[in-house]
Design a protein around this motif. Structure first.
Motif, PDB file in Angstrom:
ATOM      1  N   PRO A   1       0.808  -1.234   0.000  1.00  0.00           N
ATOM      2  CA  PRO A   1       0.000   0.000   0.000  1.00  0.00           C
ATOM      3  C   PRO A   1       0.836   1.275   0.000  1.00  0.00           C
ATOM      4  CG  PRO A   1      -0.865  -1.579   1.576  1.00  0.00           C
ATOM      5  CD  PRO A   1       0.453  -2.135   1.103  1.00  0.00           C
ATOM      6  N   LYS A   2       1.864   1.336   0.810  1.00  0.00           N
ATOM      7  CA  LYS A   2       2.675   2.548   0.871  1.00  0.00           C
ATOM      8  C   LYS A   2       3.419   2.788  -0.432  1.00  0.00           C
ATOM      9  CE  LYS A   2       3.380   2.640   5.878  1.00  0.00           C
ATOM     10  NZ  LYS A   2       4.366   2.660   6.987  1.00  0.00           N
ATOM     11  N   GLU A   3       3.938   1.725  -1.013  1.00  0.00           N
ATOM     12  CA  GLU A   3       4.683   1.883  -2.271  1.00  0.00           C
ATOM     13  C   GLU A   3       3.742   2.291  -3.399  1.00  0.00           C
ATOM     14  OE1 GLU A   3       8.029   2.163  -4.544  1.00  0.00           O
ATOM     15  OE2 GLU A   3       7.874   1.793  -2.379  1.00  0.00           O
ATOM     16  N   ARG A   4       2.595   1.709  -3.443  1.00  0.00           N
ATOM     17  CA  ARG A   4       1.624   2.077  -4.491  1.00  0.00           C
ATOM     18  C   ARG A   4       1.198   3.534  -4.334  1.00  0.00           C
ATOM     19  NH1 ARG A   4       0.804   0.174  -9.242  1.00  0.00           N
ATOM     20  NH2 ARG A   4       0.955  -1.917  -8.331  1.00  0.00           N
ATOM     21  N   SER A   5       0.996   3.979  -3.102  1.00  0.00           N
ATOM     22  CA  SER A   5       0.630   5.375  -2.873  1.00  0.00           C
ATOM     23  C   SER A   5       1.757   6.312  -3.303  1.00  0.00           C
ATOM     24  CB  SER A   5       0.299   5.585  -1.391  1.00  0.00           C
ATOM     25  OG  SER A   5       0.075   6.956  -1.124  1.00  0.00           O
ATOM     26  N   PHE A   6       2.993   5.914  -3.013  1.00  0.00           N
ATOM     27  CA  PHE A   6       4.136   6.736  -3.406  1.00  0.00           C
ATOM     28  C   PHE A   6       4.212   6.873  -4.919  1.00  0.00           C
ATOM     29  CE2 PHE A   6       8.472   6.787  -5.020  1.00  0.00           C
ATOM     30  CZ  PHE A   6       8.957   7.969  -4.471  1.00  0.00           C
ATOM     31  N   LEU A   7       4.036   5.768  -5.629  1.00  0.00           N
ATOM     32  CA  LEU A   7       4.122   5.799  -7.099  1.00  0.00           C
ATOM     33  C   LEU A   7       3.052   6.722  -7.689  1.00  0.00           C
ATOM     34  CD1 LEU A   7       4.759   2.008  -7.808  1.00  0.00           C
ATOM     35  CD2 LEU A   7       6.408   3.871  -7.968  1.00  0.00           C
ATOM     36  N   ASP A   8       1.825   6.566  -7.225  1.00  0.00           N
ATOM     37  CA  ASP A   8       0.740   7.374  -7.778  1.00  0.00           C
ATOM     38  C   ASP A   8       0.960   8.862  -7.487  1.00  0.00           C
ATOM     39  OD1 ASP A   8      -0.420   5.042  -8.653  1.00  0.00           O
ATOM     40  OD2 ASP A   8      -1.808   4.873  -6.949  1.00  0.00           O
TER      41      ASP A   8
ATOM     42  N   GLY B   1      13.164 -15.599   4.134  1.00  0.00           N
ATOM     43  CA  GLY B   1      13.631 -16.457   3.047  1.00  0.00           C
ATOM     44  C   GLY B   1      13.532 -15.847   1.666  1.00  0.00           C
ATOM     45  N   ALA B   2      13.261 -14.531   1.593  1.00  0.00           N
ATOM     46  CA  ALA B   2      13.131 -13.886   0.280  1.00  0.00           C
ATOM     47  C   ALA B   2      14.491 -13.789  -0.412  1.00  0.00           C
ATOM     48  CB  ALA B   2      12.529 -12.497   0.444  1.00  0.00           C
ATOM     49  N   LEU B   3      14.465 -13.656  -1.720  1.00  0.00           N
ATOM     50  CA  LEU B   3      15.670 -13.359  -2.488  1.00  0.00           C
ATOM     51  C   LEU B   3      15.816 -11.835  -2.521  1.00  0.00           C
ATOM     52  CD1 LEU B   3      17.977 -14.373  -4.420  1.00  0.00           C
ATOM     53  CD2 LEU B   3      16.400 -13.824  -6.288  1.00  0.00           C
ATOM     54  N   ARG B   4      16.855 -11.309  -1.892  1.00  0.00           N
ATOM     55  CA  ARG B   4      17.074  -9.860  -1.882  1.00  0.00           C
ATOM     56  C   ARG B   4      18.080  -9.496  -2.978  1.00  0.00           C
ATOM     57  NH1 ARG B   4      17.317  -6.229   3.416  1.00  0.00           N
ATOM     58  NH2 ARG B   4      15.151  -6.947   3.237  1.00  0.00           N
ATOM     59  N   VAL B   5      17.653  -8.639  -3.883  1.00  0.00           N
ATOM     60  CA  VAL B   5      18.470  -8.231  -5.023  1.00  0.00           C
ATOM     61  C   VAL B   5      18.795  -6.748  -4.881  1.00  0.00           C
ATOM     62  CG1 VAL B   5      18.542  -7.969  -7.533  1.00  0.00           C
ATOM     63  CG2 VAL B   5      17.437  -9.980  -6.519  1.00  0.00           C
TER      64      VAL B   5
ATOM     65  N   VAL C   1      16.935  -1.602  -4.100  1.00  0.00           N
ATOM     66  CA  VAL C   1      16.971  -2.884  -3.398  1.00  0.00           C
ATOM     67  C   VAL C   1      15.564  -3.458  -3.420  1.00  0.00           C
ATOM     68  CG1 VAL C   1      17.509  -4.085  -1.258  1.00  0.00           C
ATOM     69  CG2 VAL C   1      18.847  -2.077  -1.943  1.00  0.00           C
ATOM     70  N   MET C   2      15.454  -4.716  -3.829  1.00  0.00           N
ATOM     71  CA  MET C   2      14.134  -5.345  -3.977  1.00  0.00           C
ATOM     72  C   MET C   2      14.127  -6.751  -3.396  1.00  0.00           C
ATOM     73  SD  MET C   2      14.424  -5.797  -8.138  1.00  0.00           S
ATOM     74  CE  MET C   2      15.035  -4.139  -8.424  1.00  0.00           C
TER      75      MET C   2
ATOM     76  N   THR D   1       6.452 -10.546  -9.484  1.00  0.00           N
ATOM     77  CA  THR D   1       6.639  -9.180  -8.987  1.00  0.00           C
ATOM     78  C   THR D   1       7.533  -9.180  -7.755  1.00  0.00           C
ATOM     79  OG1 THR D   1       4.711  -9.201  -7.515  1.00  0.00           O
ATOM     80  CG2 THR D   1       4.345  -8.555  -9.817  1.00  0.00           C
ATOM     81  N   PHE D   2       8.121  -8.026  -7.482  1.00  0.00           N
ATOM     82  CA  PHE D   2       9.002  -7.879  -6.329  1.00  0.00           C
ATOM     83  C   PHE D   2       8.483  -6.756  -5.432  1.00  0.00           C
ATOM     84  CE2 PHE D   2      10.697  -5.004  -9.543  1.00  0.00           C
ATOM     85  CZ  PHE D   2      10.853  -3.819  -8.833  1.00  0.00           C
ATOM     86  N   SER D   3       8.981  -6.719  -4.212  1.00  0.00           N
ATOM     87  CA  SER D   3       8.648  -5.650  -3.271  1.00  0.00           C
ATOM     88  C   SER D   3       9.841  -4.700  -3.149  1.00  0.00           C
ATOM     89  CB  SER D   3       8.310  -6.236  -1.894  1.00  0.00           C
ATOM     90  OG  SER D   3       7.211  -7.116  -1.980  1.00  0.00           O
ATOM     91  N   VAL D   4       9.584  -3.417  -3.200  1.00  0.00           N
ATOM     92  CA  VAL D   4      10.652  -2.425  -3.081  1.00  0.00           C
ATOM     93  C   VAL D   4      11.066  -2.310  -1.622  1.00  0.00           C
ATOM     94  CG1 VAL D   4      11.293  -0.012  -3.412  1.00  0.00           C
ATOM     95  CG2 VAL D   4       9.808  -1.154  -5.081  1.00  0.00           C
TER      96      VAL D   4
END
Length: 365
Positions: A199-206, A251-255, A285-286, A300-303
């Motif tokens: 939610p926060k990332e989507r709000s930031f993008l918009d 356990g996420a893959l951090r890129v 970083v994702m 999809t990834f999370s920022v």
């Protein structure tokens, strides 16, 4: 009858004997003479020497050397005349040390230990927009973004990690290299790769794309130009950077992506052929989360975080666009002095060194 004859007497008359001797003498005079014993020996030795095989280390007298020095010099001079006639604009570069056809750099697989060496002072042109810049030796587009070898990490297998790394690079291409996005269009393809369940990332993008500000700045993720103020020169963007990864939370893959982009631009005003460069270093970083533990959408990834450091892109201007200056002197800032091509310092270390100073001075463009 006598079969043997008598050796002490002759049955020939004196006239017959005299005629025999005369005929014999004439015959011997015309007959070939037998060679002497010495002559036969010499002839045999010569024949044996001619038939003897040549030893493999035998000495061969050197062939006469041709005088080719003047010929070679003349050929080089003729080729130089042809090159000058075909590309006269390259001649000054031979003396300044700058060349658009410089040897390409090897891929960046680890953080450099020092900034790139200085280049000969030369202004960029429409034909050579990277002239006088270290970026002249960089790769173009995604070719300059190095992906590491994949291995099983976190919840992902080796194959899944390889796919996630490729998708991460796809995001960089869609956000910082796509021609439409660079012209200010909406970055739809890039946003489609970001987990919508943030939610926060989507709000930031918009908010950042519709009403940009210091807090909501789309340039932390996207490269965009206002075409009324700047036009890209050609379709080549030089890049240098790398992608690294490890296991993140749950356990996420951090890129982590750390890439510098060099954009050559010109003024859109008619008759203005000045060319300058905008340099953007961006770190994103994702996380590629485990869908069994985090709500996400496939692919999809999370920022996690993002940083941006720009040169000649506008200082304290928050329009949502990179805003270059075409002035000859770009060092207008009174803050820290920074080499925008120096990738030997991590972005967080550079930010810590700059402190609260926002507008520094670039040593080169």
């Amino acid at each position: 009858m006598n079969s043997g004859g008598d050796h002490g007497s002759s049955s020939l008359s004196d006239e017959d004997w005299e005629r025999f001797l005369q005929e014999s003498e004439d015959g011997v005079r015309d007959a070939p003479k037998e060679p002497s014993a010495r002559a036969r020996m010499v002839t045999r030795r010569l024949r044996e020497e001619d038939a003897r095989p040549e030893p493999w280390r035998s000495h061969q007298p050197p062939r006469p050397r041709r005088r080719t020095g003047w010929y070679a010099l003349g050929l080089v001079a003729a080729l130089a005349v042809v090159v000058v006639a075909l590309a006269p604009g390259r001649v000054p570069d031979w003396f300044t040390g700058d060349s658009g056809a410089a040897t390409p750099l090897a891929a960046e697989t680890a953080r450099p230990t020092a900034p790139p060496p200085g280049e000969a002072a030369a202004r960029p042109t429409l034909d050579e927009p990277f002239r006088g810049s270290p970026a002249a030796r960089w790769a173009s587009g995604t070719a300059g973004i190095t992906l590491p070898a994949a291995r099983a990490t976190g919840w992902m297998s080796r194959t899944q990690v390889a796919r996630a790394l490729e998708r991460s690079r796809d995001f960089l291409a869609a956000s910082s290299l796509d021609p439409g996005v660079l012209r200010g269009e909406h970055p739809s393809e890039a946003i489609a790769l970001i987990n919508p369940h943030q939610p926060k990332e989507r709000s930031f993008l918009d908010r950042s794309l519709s009403r940009p500000s210091e807090k909501y700045n789309p340039l932390v993720l996207f490269s965009r130009f206002d075409t009324l103020k700047a036009e890209l020169v050609g379709d080549v963007v030089k890049t240098r950077g790398r992608v690294t990864y490890g296991e993140g939370d749950k356990g996420a893959l951090r890129v982590t992506t750390d890439v510098t982009y060099v954009y050559p631009v010109m003024s859109p005003e008619a008759g203005d052929d000045r060319v300058t460069r905008v340099i953007v270093r961006r770190e994103v970083v994702m996380n590629w989360p485990d869908p069994a533990r985090v709500i996400t959408e496939p692919g999809t990834f999370s920022v996690v975080s993002n940083r941006v450091d720009t040169t000649n892109a506008g200082c304290d201007t928050y329009t949502g666009y990179l805003t270059p200056s075409f002035a000859a002197d770009l060092g207008s800032g009174d803050g820290a002095v920074v080499d925008p091509y120096d990738r030997s310092t991590a972005m967080d270390e550079r930010a810590e060194a700059a402190g609260d100073e926002r507008c520094g001075t670039a040593t080169r463009s």
